[in-house]
Write a protein that holds these residues in place. Sequence first.
Motif, PDB file in Angstrom:
ATOM      1  N   ALA B 100      48.127  -1.384  25.692  1.00 26.08           N
ATOM      2  CA  ALA B 100      49.256  -2.136  25.067  1.00 26.08           C
ATOM      3  C   ALA B 100      49.183  -3.599  25.562  1.00 26.08           C
ATOM      4  N   GLU B 101      49.327  -4.453  24.672  1.00 25.56           N
ATOM      5  CA  GLU B 101      49.267  -5.839  25.080  1.00 25.56           C
ATOM      6  C   GLU B 101      50.662  -6.604  24.683  1.00 25.56           C
ATOM      7  N   GLY B 152      46.303  -2.028  18.633  1.00 21.99           N
ATOM      8  CA  GLY B 152      46.144  -2.983  17.506  1.00 21.99           C
ATOM      9  C   GLY B 152      47.358  -3.067  16.498  1.00 21.99           C
ATOM     10  N   ARG B 153      48.380  -2.127  16.687  1.00 20.41           N
ATOM     11  CA  ARG B 153      49.539  -2.477  15.635  1.00 20.41           C
ATOM     12  C   ARG B 153      50.725  -3.028  16.547  1.00 20.41           C
ATOM     13  N   GLU B 154      51.280  -4.032  15.652  1.00 17.01           N
ATOM     14  CA  GLU B 154      52.307  -4.677  16.410  1.00 17.01           C
ATOM     15  C   GLU B 154      53.662  -4.138  16.075  1.00 17.01           C
ATOM     16  N   LEU B 155      54.332  -3.951  17.503  1.00 18.85           N
ATOM     17  CA  LEU B 155      55.700  -3.149  17.329  1.00 18.85           C
ATOM     18  C   LEU B 155      56.747  -4.219  18.241  1.00 18.85           C
ATOM     19  N   THR B 156      57.915  -3.946  17.546  1.00 22.75           N
ATOM     20  CA  THR B 156      59.292  -4.565  18.177  1.00 22.75           C
ATOM     21  C   THR B 156      59.949  -3.666  19.046  1.00 22.75           C
ATOM     22  N   VAL B 157      59.962  -4.054  20.552  1.00 27.93           N
ATOM     23  CA  VAL B 157      60.702  -3.262  21.219  1.00 27.93           C
ATOM     24  C   VAL B 157      62.274  -3.327  20.930  1.00 27.93           C
ATOM     25  N   ASP B 179      53.974   5.661  13.098  1.00 29.75           N
ATOM     26  CA  ASP B 179      53.345   4.912  13.753  1.00 29.75           C
ATOM     27  C   ASP B 179      52.238   5.265  14.772  1.00 29.75           C
ATOM     28  N   TRP B 180      52.668   6.321  15.580  1.00 29.65           N
ATOM     29  CA  TRP B 180      51.685   6.987  16.551  1.00 29.65           C
ATOM     30  C   TRP B 180      50.679   7.617  15.666  1.00 29.65           C
ATOM     31  N   GLN B 181      50.645   7.989  14.503  1.00 23.06           N
ATOM     32  CA  GLN B 181      49.533   8.520  13.724  1.00 23.06           C
ATOM     33  C   GLN B 181      48.490   7.374  13.485  1.00 23.06           C
ATOM     34  N   ALA B 182      48.790   6.231  13.335  1.00 22.67           N
ATOM     35  CA  ALA B 182      48.076   4.924  13.023  1.00 22.67           C
ATOM     36  C   ALA B 182      47.362   4.711  14.500  1.00 22.67           C
ATOM     37  N   ILE B 183      48.102   4.611  15.511  1.00 24.08           N
ATOM     38  CA  ILE B 183      47.762   4.386  16.750  1.00 24.08           C
ATOM     39  C   ILE B 183      46.898   5.488  17.487  1.00 24.08           C
ATOM     40  N   GLY B 184      47.081   6.808  17.104  1.00 22.56           N
ATOM     41  CA  GLY B 184      46.486   7.813  17.697  1.00 22.56           C
ATOM     42  C   GLY B 184      45.329   8.350  16.631  1.00 22.56           C
ATOM     43  N   ALA B 185      45.005   7.784  15.583  1.00 23.55           N
ATOM     44  CA  ALA B 185      44.379   8.117  14.634  1.00 23.55           C
ATOM     45  C   ALA B 185      44.006   9.573  14.342  1.00 23.55           C
ATOM     46  N   ARG B 186      45.272  10.069  13.881  1.00 24.15           N
ATOM     47  CA  ARG B 186      45.117  11.719  13.938  1.00 24.15           C
ATOM     48  C   ARG B 186      45.579  12.024  12.277  1.00 24.15           C
ATOM     49  N   GLY B 187      45.016  11.330  11.389  1.00 25.39           N
ATOM     50  CA  GLY B 187      45.347  11.816   9.882  1.00 25.39           C
ATOM     51  C   GLY B 187      46.580  11.650   9.533  1.00 25.39           C
ATOM     52  N   ALA B 188      47.053  12.037   8.328  1.00 24.15           N
ATOM     53  CA  ALA B 188      48.499  11.972   8.068  1.00 24.15           C
ATOM     54  C   ALA B 188      49.024  13.247   7.111  1.00 24.15           C
ATOM     55  N   ASP B 189      48.387  13.510   6.137  1.00 27.01           N
ATOM     56  CA  ASP B 189      49.093  14.718   5.371  1.00 27.01           C
ATOM     57  C   ASP B 189      48.130  15.898   5.012  1.00 27.01           C
TER      58      ASP B 189
END
Lengths: 231, 361
Positions: B100-101, B152-157, B179-189
């Motif tokens: 996290a950055e 790499g995904r920007e999110l608002t607290v 968002d987690w799927q994008a971050i965790g790279a675990r596919g989608a459907d």
Amino acid sequence: MDLHLEHLTLTYPDGESSLTAVDDVDLTVPAGSTTALLGPSGSGKSSLLAVAAGLTAPDHGVVRFGGEQVFTSATPAARATRERLNRIGMVFQSPQLLGSLTALEQLELHAHLRGRRPASVRSRALELLAAVGVADHRHKRPAQLSGGQRQRVAIARALVGRPEVLLVDEPTSALDHERGTQVVELITQLARELGAATLLVSHDASTLTTADRTVRMRDGRIEEPAGTVAA
Amino acid sequence: MFVALRDLKNARGRFVLMSVVIVLITFLVTFLASLTEGLARESTSAVTELPADRLVFSMPAPGDSPAFTASQVTAGVWEEWAQLPGVQTAEPLGVATTRAESAGTTASVTTLGVIPGSALAPQRVTPGTVLLSTGAAEDLRIGTGETVTLGGRELTVAAVADSDASFAHTPAVWTSLEDWQAIGARGADGDEPVATVVALTTSGASDADLAAADNENGTTTLTRADARSAVSSFAGENTSLTTMQAFLLVISALVVGAFFSVWTISRSGEIAVLKALGASTAYLLRDALGQAALLLVGGVALGTGLAAGGAALLPGTVPVALTAGTTLVPAAGLIVLGLLGAGVSVARITGIDPHAALAAR
């Protein structure tokens, strides 16, 4: 109450054979009197005392207090311990005081062993300490007392429970002649006042002038017939 | 304890020395227990505080142990479990440790992905936002309304939750499952993985029902408590620290036993005299064990107090957790095992011959 030792025999294992320490001994000590048991080392005096105290079970024979059979070869250790606590006073060759207890506490311990409050015997303990001449040292521990004072405390400890029988093992062995004589005199006097049958083992006849009777032992046997006054 | 208390007073030096040893061992055991618990919480609190009673793991290969790092559940599995009788709720939960950055710094966090509105997060999470635990907010030095980049995904607290949940020693943050799927790279459907595990709330589902469903879906279901072992950092830490505690408990029993063994031997002459004077064996054992109990209770109480006081003074970065389980339980264990050691040692009292008081055989 008289102390009766009847046909007592005690053997110890000795390699592949056995050693007879006490050989068919008969002895009666009348209540209130002191019988001195004399004899050389290894004659069986202390072994006889151990049997009379229930510390060792005899092979044969009976120890009676009055008419009551107290110790035999079959007496359980727990019962022997109870009899010692309730009916016997013991004085050992060395005073054998407990190192962490004061002179007064050595006597109060007896009440605690009997499940009573130590304070319940305090006045009696103080009387006895005064009677043996160490009342001023009642708050001292054994290390702070002289050898004679320690032996006097041990005598007072043996008498605090008002025993029916007093058994004394070589009480003068660590004392000079004068102090030894005084200690035996004290024991006989207190035993008389208390009415306790007292058996006193010694190897030094010269300190036994106040004993009521002297009996000699050799090779586990009484040399002179019981009842002989030899003092 | 007429004689025992006077012995304690008279042989003060020896007993003080022994007490110091007991205090130090107690301090060490209590501190280790508190550290074990603290580390366990850092490793698993995000799992153990979940409002679910069971977690469903996928099993990549037969015979594998369930692991958060290996588990991937698909939408199909999730739906199968949701339809099982006795299952009240079945919700996918994504678990992934990420970088996290924030504007000021970077930190490792564990991102927990949940369906928007799920009770698995302490507050509602919507796509594009992130909910921070207090630990994550402190590490990243950010608050509500600020932005953070997760994988790499920007999110608002959206908020800083009143929770210090963490996973594998990293603070937790909550995002939407999308968002987690994008971050965790675990596919989608479809049959692609959608999350790490399925969190179940059950009522009336028997173990047999759950086992049958596991067989059918190729999954393994664990209770929330058992799921701690699926956190890779937990098992190793917990096993080694617990082993140390067990060894210390055994060592303390041996030390206490050795002390009372030497003590009993040194006073065997006095014990023979006491027996000759009419002290029963039961009286002498009570006296000796009472002495040991007094020494142990005093030493353990002092050691526990010192450890608790010391732990309270430590900075928050040291993960020690003071609870009844980490203070009173080890204390009780030390006393019981110490008494056992002392008991074995003082048992030799029974064999002491009162005849020895006459010193004439």
